[in-house]
Design a protein around this motif. Structure first.
Motif, short mmCIF file in Angstrom:
data_model
loop_
_atom_site.label_atom_id
_atom_site.label_comp_id
_atom_site.label_asym_id
_atom_site.label_seq_id
_atom_site.Cartn_x
_atom_site.Cartn_y
_atom_site.Cartn_z
N ALA A 57 45.24 35.56 9.63
CA ALA A 57 45.76 35.49 8.27
C ALA A 57 45.63 36.87 7.63
O ALA A 57 44.53 37.42 7.54
CB ALA A 57 45.00 34.45 7.45
N LEU A 58 46.75 37.42 7.21
CA LEU A 58 46.78 38.72 6.56
C LEU A 58 46.82 38.54 5.04
O LEU A 58 47.65 37.80 4.52
CB LEU A 58 48.02 39.51 6.99
N ILE A 59 45.93 39.24 4.34
CA ILE A 59 45.91 39.22 2.88
C ILE A 59 46.56 40.50 2.36
O ILE A 59 46.15 41.60 2.72
CB ILE A 59 44.48 39.10 2.34
N LEU A 60 47.57 40.34 1.50
CA LEU A 60 48.24 41.47 0.87
C LEU A 60 47.82 41.52 -0.60
O LEU A 60 48.11 40.59 -1.37
CB LEU A 60 49.76 41.32 0.99
N HIS A 61 47.16 42.60 -0.99
CA HIS A 61 46.65 42.71 -2.35
C HIS A 61 47.75 43.08 -3.34
O HIS A 61 48.85 43.50 -2.98
CB HIS A 61 45.49 43.69 -2.41
N GLY A 62 47.42 42.95 -4.60
CA GLY A 62 48.36 43.24 -5.67
C GLY A 62 48.38 44.70 -6.08
O GLY A 62 47.84 45.58 -5.41
N GLY A 63 49.00 44.95 -7.20
CA GLY A 63 49.06 46.31 -7.69
C GLY A 63 50.45 46.64 -8.23
O GLY A 63 50.94 46.01 -9.16
N PRO A 64 51.07 47.63 -7.59
CA PRO A 64 50.60 48.37 -6.42
C PRO A 64 49.32 49.16 -6.71
O PRO A 64 49.10 49.60 -7.83
CB PRO A 64 51.75 49.34 -6.12
#
Length: 334
Positions: free
Chosen positions: A54-61
């Protein structure tokens, strides 16, 4: 768009009713992955090496990952991968905007997948992370086992105009901090103004701009703000510079490009689920409704009285249930 308040969110939950996050063990693997443009991306893996990737993609950018994010995943069933995007978190060079674009971030995700020897993985992203999740899914549908999105950001001109001034009638108390600095009210005028402020003013003069931005996004996210230390302000200034780089370039996405990408993944035969806080004014529920029109194969969980905070009790409970159901059943069951 990003939750800059993650540590605060966990504190505020004390004594409140929520399904508890899992206790995440230390990483069993971590490192810096060289990619194009001289960037080195920090990543780490937690949980079960043989588990469901499971890959977690964080916010932002630019927000970077937090170990707390791994707490949504049962460490005895999941192999959780945390990736700090270019210029974010522990990735190097910190805050670097050179060769830092959305297409590069999508390429980086695939470079990491191949580096780790993963065939297919569950991609999970909130806010800007959901933006990247949709674009990655459209570019590499064969590498997905599932897609879980929270409060997605559609990256349209209307979304940027709403955040940068359009919501001032809904949040007049937070807007007065911007107004005191001379922020323009005309549609589309605030981003160029902010860009000029961050380009010309020395860091010492940007403290008030950073504080105003922080108070503003907390208000739209329905999260209490707090006084910022100098260290907090320094971290946020670096992050906001990177966000301005993206926002002033329309996130390096053609107008309507995210919805077009969503339409392309509508035929992908994997579980897709969106979870949306109905009180979110950073990434409003009305935008998610538009997205779902392009994703007829996706299900959605609407969470009442919750804004942009992934750790709000009701949002946390909903997300944990979805992640656990995917591990048990191979699909998302609210």
């Amino acid at each position: 768009m990003a939750p800059v308040w993650e540590a605060l969110s966990m504190v505020r939950m004390a004594g409140m009713s929520a399904t508890a996050l899992h206790t995440s063990p230390p990483p069993f693997d971590s490192g810096w992955l060289p990619v194009s443009g001289g960037h080195r991306l920090y990543y780490e893996q937690r949980g079960l090496p043989e588990g469901i990737p499971a890959l977690i993609l964080h916010g932002g950018p630019g927000s970077g990952c937090s170990p707390v994010m791994a707490g949504f995943f049962d460490p005895e069933r999941y192999r959780v991968i945390l990736l700090d995007q270019r210029g974010a978190g522990k990735s190097l060079p910190a805050g670097c905007r050179e060769e830092n674009t959305t297409p590069a971030l999508i390429d980086d995700i695939e470079v990491l997948r191949r580096h780790l020897g993963i065939d297919r993985w569950l991609v999970v992203g909130g806010s800007w992370g959901a933006t990247l999740g949709i674009l990655y899914a459209a570019a590499h549908p064969g590498q997905l086992s599932g897609l879980l999105l929270r409060n997605p950001f559609l990256a349209r001109a209307a979304d940027l105009d709403w955040f940068f001034g359009g919501a001032r009638q809904r949040h007049p108390e937070a807007w007065r901090f911007w107004a005191a600095l001379g922020a323009p009210e005309a549609p589309g005028a605030m981003l160029p103004w902010l860009g000029e402020c961050f380009r010309c003013a020395p860091p010492s003069e940007l403290v008030a701009h950073v504080a105003a931005w922080y108070v503003w996004e907390c208000a739209l996210a329905k999260i209490p703000s707090r006084s910022l230390s100098q260290a907090d302000s320094d971290v946020l200034q670096l992050r906001y510079r990177l966000q301005l780089h993206y926002f002033r370039h329309a996130c390096f996405i053609a107008e309507g490009g995210l919805l077009a990408a969503a339409e392309r993944i509508a035929a992908v035969n994997v579980p897709i689920h969106v979870v949306q806080g109905l009180a979110d004014h950073v990434c409003p529920a009305s935008a998610t409704a538009v997205l779902l029109e392009q994703l007829p194969n996706a299900d959605c969980t609407w969470v009442e009285a919750v804004g942009h905070d992934p750790y709000a009790p009701a949002m946390q409970t909903a997300t944990l249930g979805l992640v656990d159901s995917f591990a048990a059943l191979g699909r998302f069951t609210p």
